[in-house]
Scaffold this motif. Structure first.
Motif, PDB file in Angstrom:
ATOM      1  N   THR A 159       0.791  -1.114  -0.115  1.00 53.11           N
ATOM      2  CA  THR A 159       0.016  -0.063   0.019  1.00 53.11           C
ATOM      3  C   THR A 159       0.837   1.202  -0.264  1.00 53.11           C
ATOM      4  O   THR A 159       1.742   1.131   0.754  1.00 53.11           O
ATOM      5  N   VAL A 160       0.551   2.461  -0.883  1.00 55.41           N
ATOM      6  CA  VAL A 160       1.183   3.316  -0.986  1.00 55.41           C
ATOM      7  C   VAL A 160       0.300   4.567  -0.757  1.00 55.41           C
ATOM      8  O   VAL A 160      -1.053   4.294  -1.276  1.00 55.41           O
ATOM      9  N   THR A 161       0.924   5.696  -0.375  1.00 55.21           N
ATOM     10  CA  THR A 161       0.111   6.966  -0.766  1.00 55.21           C
ATOM     11  C   THR A 161       0.554   7.772  -1.925  1.00 55.21           C
ATOM     12  O   THR A 161       1.659   7.770  -2.244  1.00 55.21           O
ATOM     13  N   ALA A 162      -0.300   7.996  -3.080  1.00 51.73           N
ATOM     14  CA  ALA A 162       0.061   8.531  -4.395  1.00 51.73           C
ATOM     15  C   ALA A 162      -0.929   9.472  -4.957  1.00 51.73           C
ATOM     16  O   ALA A 162      -2.178   9.252  -4.500  1.00 51.73           O
ATOM     17  N   ALA A 163      -0.581  10.382  -5.557  1.00 55.23           N
ATOM     18  CA  ALA A 163      -1.559  11.162  -6.565  1.00 55.23           C
ATOM     19  C   ALA A 163      -1.412  10.851  -7.660  1.00 55.23           C
ATOM     20  O   ALA A 163      -0.497  10.532  -8.330  1.00 55.23           O
ATOM     21  N   TYR A 164      -2.474  10.435  -8.555  1.00 62.90           N
ATOM     22  CA  TYR A 164      -2.396  10.190 -10.085  1.00 62.90           C
ATOM     23  C   TYR A 164      -2.992  11.176 -10.852  1.00 62.90           C
ATOM     24  O   TYR A 164      -4.200  11.154 -10.602  1.00 62.90           O
ATOM     25  N   ILE A 165      -2.399  11.864 -11.379  1.00 66.48           N
ATOM     26  CA  ILE A 165      -2.710  13.038 -12.150  1.00 66.48           C
ATOM     27  C   ILE A 165      -2.512  12.942 -13.710  1.00 66.48           C
ATOM     28  O   ILE A 165      -1.747  12.162 -14.215  1.00 66.48           O
ATOM     29  N   ARG A 166      -3.212  14.129 -14.100  1.00 61.66           N
ATOM     30  CA  ARG A 166      -3.161  14.255 -15.807  1.00 61.66           C
ATOM     31  C   ARG A 166      -2.666  15.539 -15.932  1.00 61.66           C
ATOM     32  O   ARG A 166      -3.683  16.693 -15.518  1.00 61.66           O
ATOM     33  N   VAL A 183       0.803  10.968 -14.672  1.00 61.29           N
ATOM     34  CA  VAL A 183       1.941  10.870 -14.010  1.00 61.29           C
ATOM     35  C   VAL A 183       1.391  10.318 -12.401  1.00 61.29           C
ATOM     36  O   VAL A 183       0.415  11.057 -12.079  1.00 61.29           O
ATOM     37  N   ALA A 184       1.978   9.604 -12.054  1.00 55.86           N
ATOM     38  CA  ALA A 184       1.865   8.963 -10.624  1.00 55.86           C
ATOM     39  C   ALA A 184       2.941   9.726  -9.610  1.00 55.86           C
ATOM     40  O   ALA A 184       4.088   9.549  -9.879  1.00 55.86           O
ATOM     41  N   VAL A 185       2.362  10.227  -8.471  1.00 59.63           N
ATOM     42  CA  VAL A 185       3.562  10.853  -7.443  1.00 59.63           C
ATOM     43  C   VAL A 185       3.155  10.219  -6.582  1.00 59.63           C
ATOM     44  O   VAL A 185       2.023   9.991  -5.787  1.00 59.63           O
ATOM     45  N   VAL A 186       4.252   9.354  -5.902  1.00 58.99           N
ATOM     46  CA  VAL A 186       4.295   8.457  -4.972  1.00 58.99           C
ATOM     47  C   VAL A 186       5.270   8.948  -3.673  1.00 58.99           C
ATOM     48  O   VAL A 186       6.354   9.406  -3.914  1.00 58.99           O
ATOM     49  N   GLN A 187       4.558   8.781  -2.579  1.00 56.24           N
ATOM     50  CA  GLN A 187       5.469   9.291  -1.506  1.00 56.24           C
ATOM     51  C   GLN A 187       6.350   8.192  -0.981  1.00 56.24           C
ATOM     52  O   GLN A 187       5.823   6.974  -0.714  1.00 56.24           O
ATOM     53  N   VAL A 188       7.452   8.382  -0.916  1.00 53.73           N
ATOM     54  CA  VAL A 188       8.571   7.539  -0.033  1.00 53.73           C
ATOM     55  C   VAL A 188       9.291   7.986   1.108  1.00 53.73           C
ATOM     56  O   VAL A 188       9.222   9.259   1.031  1.00 53.73           O
ATOM     57  N   LYS A 189      10.107   7.331   1.818  1.00 50.79           N
ATOM     58  CA  LYS A 189      10.784   7.800   2.551  1.00 50.79           C
ATOM     59  C   LYS A 189      12.043   8.444   1.983  1.00 50.79           C
ATOM     60  O   LYS A 189      12.532   8.104   0.986  1.00 50.79           O
ATOM     61  N   ARG A 190      12.675   9.376   2.778  1.00 42.42           N
ATOM     62  CA  ARG A 190      13.696  10.047   2.243  1.00 42.42           C
ATOM     63  C   ARG A 190      14.753   9.360   1.709  1.00 42.42           C
ATOM     64  O   ARG A 190      15.412   9.584   0.666  1.00 42.42           O
ATOM     65  N   SER A 191      15.065   8.153   2.537  1.00 43.60           N
ATOM     66  CA  SER A 191      16.121   7.184   2.226  1.00 43.60           C
ATOM     67  C   SER A 191      15.980   6.729   0.798  1.00 43.60           C
ATOM     68  O   SER A 191      16.999   6.164   0.239  1.00 43.60           O
ATOM     69  N   ALA A 192      14.707   6.514   0.434  1.00 46.05           N
ATOM     70  CA  ALA A 192      14.488   5.795  -0.672  1.00 46.05           C
ATOM     71  C   ALA A 192      15.169   6.668  -2.197  1.00 46.05           C
ATOM     72  O   ALA A 192      15.390   6.097  -3.240  1.00 46.05           O
ATOM     73  N   VAL A 193      15.178   8.106  -1.812  1.00 42.44           N
ATOM     74  CA  VAL A 193      15.577   9.031  -2.871  1.00 42.44           C
ATOM     75  C   VAL A 193      16.988   9.557  -2.370  1.00 42.44           C
ATOM     76  O   VAL A 193      17.438  10.593  -3.105  1.00 42.44           O
ATOM     77  N   ALA A 194      17.754   8.753  -1.544  1.00 44.04           N
ATOM     78  CA  ALA A 194      19.310   9.279  -1.175  1.00 44.04           C
ATOM     79  C   ALA A 194      20.173   9.519  -2.356  1.00 44.04           C
ATOM     80  O   ALA A 194      21.127  10.201  -2.295  1.00 44.04           O
ATOM     81  N   THR A 195      20.052   8.351  -3.368  1.00 44.66           N
ATOM     82  CA  THR A 195      20.865   8.331  -4.529  1.00 44.66           C
ATOM     83  C   THR A 195      19.927   8.310  -5.945  1.00 44.66           C
ATOM     84  O   THR A 195      18.791   8.045  -5.836  1.00 44.66           O
ATOM     85  N   LYS A 196      20.272   9.112  -6.832  1.00 48.04           N
ATOM     86  CA  LYS A 196      19.557   9.062  -7.987  1.00 48.04           C
ATOM     87  C   LYS A 196      19.403   7.777  -8.832  1.00 48.04           C
ATOM     88  O   LYS A 196      18.324   7.381  -9.064  1.00 48.04           O
ATOM     89  N   ARG A 239      -4.186   9.816  -2.244  1.00 46.79           N
ATOM     90  CA  ARG A 239      -5.025   8.642  -1.825  1.00 46.79           C
ATOM     91  C   ARG A 239      -4.205   7.404  -1.502  1.00 46.79           C
ATOM     92  O   ARG A 239      -2.928   7.234  -1.957  1.00 46.79           O
ATOM     93  N   ARG A 240      -4.673   6.470  -0.863  1.00 48.48           N
ATOM     94  CA  ARG A 240      -3.981   5.042  -0.568  1.00 48.48           C
ATOM     95  C   ARG A 240      -4.448   4.289  -1.564  1.00 48.48           C
ATOM     96  O   ARG A 240      -5.567   3.956  -1.939  1.00 48.48           O
TER      97      ARG A 240
END
Length: 90
Positions: free
Chosen positions: A2-9, A15-28, A81-82
């Motif tokens: 389960t993730v929290t995301a916004a799916y928009i046009r 595009v899906a905008v997915v919330q993640v922990k900061r460590s998930a984007v620590a490196t490109k 939304r979830r």
């Protein structure tokens, strides 16, 4: 999963905008890998990851044009939304 995301046009692009922990984007490299893992759950549309920086502000990682657009909008204005994600059966 389960993730929290916004799916928009926006401008004809989904595009899906997915919330993640900061460590998930620590490196490109890791961010690109995670975004690629989420993409099939959102019809292979582009995925932008978002986490909170040290001050609690949203920090977006993904396609530059999409990141610029998202950074210009209030975070709370996205339709969050979830989502229950399940692997597609083959």
């Amino acid at each position: 999963m389960t993730v929290t995301a916004a799916y928009i046009r926006e401008q004809g692009v989904r595009v899906a905008v997915v919330q993640v922990k900061r460590s998930a984007v620590a490196t490109k490299a890791r961010a690109v890998e995670i975004a690629a893992e989420f993409s099939p759950y959102f019809n292979d549309d582009p995925v932008v990851l978002v986490s909170e920086d040290g001050r609690g502000r949203p920090e977006y990682v993904g396609r530059r044009d999409l990141v610029r657009f998202l950074a210009s909008r209030p975070f709370g204005s996205l339709p969050w939304r979830r989502w229950s994600l399940r692997r597609k059966e083959q």
